[in-house]
Design a protein around this motif. Structure first.
Motif, PDB file in Angstrom:
ATOM      1  N   PRO A 113       0.799  -1.222   0.000  1.00  0.00           N
ATOM      2  CA  PRO A 113       0.000   0.000   0.000  1.00  0.00           C
ATOM      3  C   PRO A 113       0.836   1.279   0.000  1.00  0.00           C
ATOM      4  O   PRO A 113       0.271   2.368   0.077  1.00  0.00           O
ATOM      5  CB  PRO A 113      -0.787  -0.115   1.303  1.00  0.00           C
ATOM      6  N   TYR A 146      -8.833   4.238  -3.563  1.00  0.00           N
ATOM      7  CA  TYR A 146      -8.453   3.984  -2.170  1.00  0.00           C
ATOM      8  C   TYR A 146      -7.657   5.153  -1.599  1.00  0.00           C
ATOM      9  O   TYR A 146      -7.776   5.470  -0.409  1.00  0.00           O
ATOM     10  CB  TYR A 146      -7.636   2.703  -2.046  1.00  0.00           C
ATOM     11  N   SER A 172      -8.921   6.729   1.938  1.00  0.00           N
ATOM     12  CA  SER A 172      -8.073   6.625   3.143  1.00  0.00           C
ATOM     13  C   SER A 172      -7.418   7.948   3.525  1.00  0.00           C
ATOM     14  O   SER A 172      -6.643   7.990   4.485  1.00  0.00           O
ATOM     15  CB  SER A 172      -6.979   5.576   2.902  1.00  0.00           C
ATOM     16  N   TYR A 225      -7.289  -3.411  -1.161  1.00  0.00           N
ATOM     17  CA  TYR A 225      -7.368  -2.029  -1.653  1.00  0.00           C
ATOM     18  C   TYR A 225      -8.162  -1.930  -2.956  1.00  0.00           C
ATOM     19  O   TYR A 225      -8.095  -0.903  -3.642  1.00  0.00           O
ATOM     20  CB  TYR A 225      -5.955  -1.476  -1.861  1.00  0.00           C
ATOM     21  N   PRO A 231     -10.614  -1.078  -5.733  1.00  0.00           N
ATOM     22  CA  PRO A 231     -11.536   0.056  -5.906  1.00  0.00           C
ATOM     23  C   PRO A 231     -12.989  -0.302  -5.642  1.00  0.00           C
ATOM     24  O   PRO A 231     -13.739   0.514  -5.081  1.00  0.00           O
ATOM     25  CB  PRO A 231     -11.308   0.450  -7.370  1.00  0.00           C
ATOM     26  N   ARG A 285     -14.219  -2.062  -3.473  1.00  0.00           N
ATOM     27  CA  ARG A 285     -14.503  -2.110  -2.039  1.00  0.00           C
ATOM     28  C   ARG A 285     -14.524  -0.716  -1.408  1.00  0.00           C
ATOM     29  O   ARG A 285     -15.037  -0.558  -0.291  1.00  0.00           O
ATOM     30  CB  ARG A 285     -13.447  -2.961  -1.325  1.00  0.00           C
ATOM     31  N   TRP A 286     -13.975   0.283  -2.096  1.00  0.00           N
ATOM     32  CA  TRP A 286     -13.753   1.584  -1.470  1.00  0.00           C
ATOM     33  C   TRP A 286     -14.416   2.762  -2.156  1.00  0.00           C
ATOM     34  O   TRP A 286     -14.449   3.854  -1.597  1.00  0.00           O
ATOM     35  CB  TRP A 286     -12.244   1.850  -1.380  1.00  0.00           C
TER      36      TRP A 286
END
Length: 284
Positions: free
Chosen positions: A122, A158, A162, A209, A211, A213-214
């Motif tokens: 990450p 992400y 974040s 991470y 995309p 999911r975020w």
């Protein structure tokens, strides 16, 4: 066992032993040399030296809006390019925007160009945060837009979700991007008989991470997405799936031509400028 099979088997073992996180470095193909700087194609620029939160030193390019006396910039875009080469090669996706009154920060990811470090997940998200930090530190009032192409679009998703100050970002533009890192990697491996066997370890890449999911974690930021049905690198369906998951307000535009060739076409430039103008008015 033939020599090609031995090589592939060795790669599979190496990938499995190296682990899921270090595998993500295989998705990035950084070049160190800059063949063309913006001034060589008639665009003013400044070299930006800044640092990610883990201490990695980054080198990016700032393209200031081309303004007449008394004018102010309409907005500032953080441009995140694709996985290969560096910002020198990808500058043409965004270097036309200063002529229309927009600032652009071309982000130099870690390991790319003159930036230090190793490009992998990450860690590379810290570079996205560093780019946004640098823009916000200017303490200007114009809208901030996150603009990602290809893997840069996936990093934008992400990276923004974040980011501790994500409320400072007014809108997002994604072009030719995808919904899943392991899914995209496996698809890429399936296209050639030599790499076909690597589909299995490709699925071992972390999906933490992804995309898909975020993309709902931004809130209700305006989103504009482009993707060409003729894209032979990132399948159209992967971009469309990501768009369908996103919150409103959102706009989808069918692109045209090859991968990340969207803004070679004047009509798509116009559609982006129209979107940016709406963001400018909404942010007042």
């Amino acid at each position: 066992m033939g020599w090609s099979a031995r090589i592939i088997a060795a790669v599979v073992v190496l990938v499995i032993v190296s682990g899921c996180t270090s595998m993500t470095s295989l998705m990035f193909i950084p070049y160190k040399e800059y063949p063309v700087t913006p001034d060589q194609v008639g665009v003013d620029y400044e070299t930006v030296h800044h640092t990610a939160s883990d201490g990695t030193r980054l080198v990016s390019w700032w393209l200031p809006a081309r303004l007449t006396e008394g004018e102010v910039a309409k907005g500032t875009l953080l441009f995140l390019h694709g996985n290969a080469q560096n910002m020198s090669y990808h500058q043409f996706g965004a270097n036309w925007l200063p002529a229309h009154g927009y600032n652009v920060l071309l982000l130099g990811y870690r390991e790319y160009g003159a930036s230090e470090g190793l490009a992998k997940l990450p860690d590379i998200f810290l570079d996205v945060h560093a780019g946004l930090d640098w823009i916000i530190a200017r303490e200007r009032q114009e809208p901030i837009i996150l603009f990602g192409q290809s893997i840069g679009g996936s990093l934008a998703v992400y990276g923004l979700a974040s980011y501790p100050q994500k409320e400072r970002v007014n809108a997002v533009v994604l072009d030719s991007t995808f919904d899943s890192y392991p899914g995209m990697a496996a698809e890429a491996m399936s296209r050639h008989w030599v790499s076909w066997i690597l589909q299995l370890p490709a699925w071992m890449i972390t999906s933490e991470y992804d995309p898909e999911r975020w993309i709902t974690q931004w809130g209700e930021k305006p989103l504009l997405m482009f993707h060409s049905p003729d894209d032979q690198v990132v399948p159209f369906a992967r971009g469309r799936h990501l768009f369908e998951l996103a919150n409103e307000p959102k706009i989808w535009v069918d692109g045209k031509g090859k991968h990340i060739s969207t803004f070679r076409h004047k009509n798509f430039r116009w559609q982006l400028l129209t979107f940016l103008q709406s963001v400018e008015w909404e942010s007042r």
